[in-house]
Scaffold this motif. Structure first.
Motif, short mmCIF file in Angstrom:
data_model
loop_
_atom_site.label_atom_id
_atom_site.label_comp_id
_atom_site.label_asym_id
_atom_site.label_seq_id
_atom_site.Cartn_x
_atom_site.Cartn_y
_atom_site.Cartn_z
N TRP A 48 39.65 48.94 -14.24
CA TRP A 48 40.54 47.81 -13.97
C TRP A 48 41.91 48.34 -13.59
N HIS A 92 39.29 47.17 -10.48
CA HIS A 92 39.23 45.75 -10.13
C HIS A 92 40.53 45.07 -10.55
N ILE A 149 43.10 42.60 -12.20
CA ILE A 149 43.03 41.90 -13.47
C ILE A 149 44.26 41.00 -13.56
N ARG A 150 44.03 39.70 -13.75
CA ARG A 150 45.12 38.72 -13.67
C ARG A 150 45.07 37.75 -14.84
N GLU A 206 45.16 33.62 -9.92
CA GLU A 206 43.72 33.39 -10.12
C GLU A 206 42.93 34.14 -9.04
N PRO A 207 41.67 34.47 -9.30
CA PRO A 207 40.93 34.17 -10.52
C PRO A 207 41.41 34.99 -11.71
N LEU A 248 41.23 36.66 -15.51
CA LEU A 248 40.22 37.47 -16.17
C LEU A 248 39.33 36.62 -17.07
N LYS A 279 34.19 40.08 -7.70
CA LYS A 279 34.50 38.83 -8.40
C LYS A 279 35.99 38.53 -8.39
N TYR A 280 36.84 39.55 -8.49
CA TYR A 280 38.28 39.34 -8.61
C TYR A 280 39.06 39.83 -7.39
N ASP A 281 38.35 40.25 -6.36
CA ASP A 281 39.03 40.89 -5.23
C ASP A 281 39.90 39.93 -4.43
#
Length: 522
Positions: free
Chosen positions: A106, A114, A116-117, A209-210, A212, A415-417
Motif C-alpha cells: 500500500w 495500491h 489508500i484513502r 474515494e474509493p 479503504l 480496486k483503488y487505482d
C-alpha cells in the motif's frame, strides 16, 4: 520448536535462557519492541510478522526504511548474513527454512503500492485538527464545519469539499455564529492556510474515494496464511504528523468497525505501529486519551497492537502498562537521562534471579534482546536474555520488478487505482451559489427596468412586467418573493441573503469572490 498455538521468537544457547514463544491466544494483548537504532528491532518485527502470517493472522505494518518489503521474497543462501543466520539457528535449535509470505503493498501516494484513502468525514474533526496542528479555537470552528455538513446534507469526501465548506462558512459567519457559536473569519483563514500546506506536502492524496475497505486488510491466501499489509512510509515520513495521524485513524476505524469477539484463540489482525514516538510527540491530552481508550478496548475486537520505538519512555505510562508482550533490545546509557530511562525500563519486567535486568538491557548485542511474553492465565513471564531467531524471508528491500509483480497479482489489484469523484459538498455548494446568482440577476434586471401601469399575471404563476426601452417593449419574468421563515436552513438563508446582496456592486463582487474561490478549490 514452534507449535500451532505459538510463535517461536528466539532461544538460548550458553548463557541464555529458555526458548521464548509468543502464545497466539495472547497475541491481542498488545506488545512493545524497543531499542536503540541498529540493535535489531526491524528483524524482530519481521520475525513476528512471519509468525502471525504463518498462523493465519493478517498483519498491517508501515515500512519506514523500505526494509520490510523483503517479506514478499524468500531468504537466500547467497545473502551476506546467511552464514551468521545459519550459525544462530543451530545455536537456538531452529531448522531454518527460507520462504516468502503473502504481501499486499500500500502507498498513500500510489507509487509503491495500491492507493489508500479515507474521506474527510471518516477522519473526523479531532484527528484532522491534530493533523493540521490547529489551536483550540480553530478546532472549534472545524467542529462547527462538520456539524453544519451533517445538518445540511453536505458530504465531506475530499479536500476541495472541506475548502468549499469553509468558504461558505466564512461568507455566512454572522448567521452561523448565531446558531453554533462564534465563528471567527481569522480562524477560518488559518485553517485554509493549513490545508494549503497539507496539500503542498501531498496530504490531499489521503482524502477521497474509493475509501479503504477494512476487510481488504484482513485477507488470507489460498493456503490460509494471513496477508501482510505493508504501507510504504519512506516518503510519508517526510510528513511525520501525517504518518502518525493516518495510522491512528486506521486504528480508530478498526476499533469502531469490528465486532466484539472476546478472547479468541488467535488475533483477527495484528497492527504494528513503527516510530510510535511520533504518535505521542506534542499530542494534546484528548488525543492521548483517545489512543489509551483504543489500546484498552480494541483487544476485545481481536486486534493486537504492537508499538515499535527506541525507548519505552516514548510511550505514555497508561498505555505502556497494557503492553503484555515485550522485546527490549539494547538501550545505551550515555547521559543521566539515558540512565534514568534504562532503570525505568528494567523496572517494568518481572525480575529473573539469574541476572540483573538493567545490566542485561544495557549489554545485549545486535540481534539479542531481553524478552518477556505472557504465559498461561495472562501472567507476564520472567524476563530472559534471548537470541532472536533469523527471518525466513529476505532481509532488506525487494527489486522493483518483484514489487510490481506482487502488486499485479494482489487480490485488490485495480480496486483503488481510479479516483471516484461523486457529487459532494463542493458540487452542492457550487450549485447553490449558481442558483442564487441566477435568481439575484433576474431580480436586479427587474429592478433596473422602468415599469408600466401594472403587472399582468400569467397562467404559470410568474409575474410579467412590461418594460420599455426607446419605444421598444420587452417583457421579462420574475418570480414572486416569499417571506423568509425562522425554519429556513442555513443554506436557504445563505441563498436568500445572497440574492438580496446582488442588487449592489459589492454584492456582485461578493459572488465573483465566492464562485472564484469555489472553482479554484477544485
Amino acid at each position: 520448536m514452534t507449535d500451532q498455538a505459538s510463535i517461536f521468537v528466539g532461544g538460548g544457547g550458553e548463557g541464555y535462557g529458555l526458548p521464548q514463544q509468543l502464545l497466539l491466544k495472547y497475541g491481542n494483548r498488545h506488545g512493545l519492541i524497543a531499542g536503540a537504532t541498529g540493535t535489531g528491532k526491524t528483524v524482530t518485527l519481521q520475525v513476528l510478522a512471519e509468525g502471525f502470517s504463518a498462523a493465519g493472522v493478517p498483519v498491517f505494518m508501515a515500512d519506514v526504511k523500505g526494509d520490510l518489503a523483503g517479506l514478499a521474497a524468500a531468504g537466500s543462501a547467497t545473502h551476506k548474513l546467511h552464514g551468521p543466520f545459519t550459525e544462530r539457528a543451530a545455536k537456538i535449535g531452529l531448522d531454518l527454512q527460507y520462504r516468502a509470505f503473502p504481501v499486499t503493498f500500500w502507498d498513500l501516494f500510489g507509487q509503491q503500492g495500491h492507493p489508500i484513502r479515507a474521506t474527510v468525514a471518516e477522519m473526523g474533526p479531532l484527528l484532522l485538527s491534530r493533523l493540521l496542528e490547529l489551536t483550540e479555537a480553530q478546532e472549534g470552528v472545524l467542529n462547527v464545519a462538520f456539524r453544519l455538513a451533517d445538518e445540511e446534507g453536505l458530504p465531506l469526501l475530499d479536500m476541495k469539499d472541506l475548502q468549499a465548506l469553509l468558504v461558505f462558512i466564512g461568507e455566512n459567519a454572522d448567521t452561523i455564529s448565531t446558531r453554533y457559536g462564534l465563528v471567527a473569519t481569522a480562524s477560518i483563514g488559518a485553517i485554509q492556510r493549513r490545508l494549503l500546506v497539507l496539500e503542498n506536502e501531498g496530504g490531499a492524496e489521503l482524502f477521497g474515494e474509493p475509501a479503504l475497505d477494512l476487510a481488504d486488510l484482513m485477507l488470507t491466501d489460498a493456503s490460509g496464511a494471513g496477508r501482510i499489509n505493508i504501507l510504504a512510509a519512506d516518503k510519508l515520513m517526510n510528513s511525520p504528523r501525517l504518518y502518525a495521524t493516518f495510522l491512528l485513524w486506521l486504528l480508530s476505524e478498526l476499533f469502531e468497525t469490528l465486532p466484539e469477539v472476546g478472547d479468541p484463540e488467535k488475533p483477527k489482525l495484528v497492527f504494528f505501529f513503527d516510530e510510535a514516538h511520533l504518535l505521542f510527540a506534542d499530542a494534546p491530552k484528548a488525543l492521548v486519551a483517545k489512543v489509551e481508550q483504543v489500546a484498552r478496548l480494541i483487544r476485545s475486537k481481536g486486534v493486537g497492537v504492537y508499538f515499535i520505538t527506541q525507548n519505552p519512555a516514548d510511550v505514555p505510562e497508561n498505555i505502556l502498562g497494557q503492553l503484555g508482550n515485550r522485546v527490549q533490545h539494547a538501550l545505551r546509557a550515555f547521559t543521566a537521562k539515558d540512565q534514568k530511562d534504562l532503570k525505568m525500563a528494567a523496572e517494568t519486567y518481572r525480575p529473573n534471579p539469574r541476572f540483573d535486568t538493567q545490566e542485561a538491557i544495557r549489554d545485549v548485542g545486535t540481534g539479542e534482546a531481553v524478552t518477556s511474553f505472557l504465559e498461561n492465565k495472562g501472567v507476564p513471564g520472567v524476563v530472559e536474555r534471548t537470541l532472536i531467531r533469523p527471518p525466513s524471508s529476505q532481509l532488506g528491500p525487494v527489486d522493483p520488478a518483484i514489487r510490481a509483480q506482487v502488486m499485479a497479482t494482489s487480490p485488490v489489484a485495480g480496486k483503488y487505482d481510479t479516483v471516484l469523484d461523486r457529487e459532494s459538498a463542493f458540487e452542492m455548494l457550487r450549485a447553490r451559489a449558481d442558483a442564487a446568482a441566477r435568481e439575484a440577476a433576474r431580480a436586479e434586471e427587474d429592478r433596473a427596468a422602468p415599469r408600466d401601469a401594472g403587472p399582468v399575471s400569467d397562467d404559470d404563476g410568474y409575474t410579467r412586467a412590461r418594460r420599455y426601452d426607446g419605444g421598444a417593449r420587452e417583457e421579462a419574468r420574475s418570480k414572486p418573493r416569499s417571506s423568509s421563515s425562522r425554519s429556513d436552513s442555513v443554506g436557504e438563508a445563505f441563498a436568500k441573503s445572497f440574492a438580496r446582496q446582488l442588487g449592489t456592486r459589492s454584492g456582485q463582487a461578493l459572488v465573483r469572490g465566492i464562485l472564484g474561490s469555489l472553482f479554484r478549490s477544485r
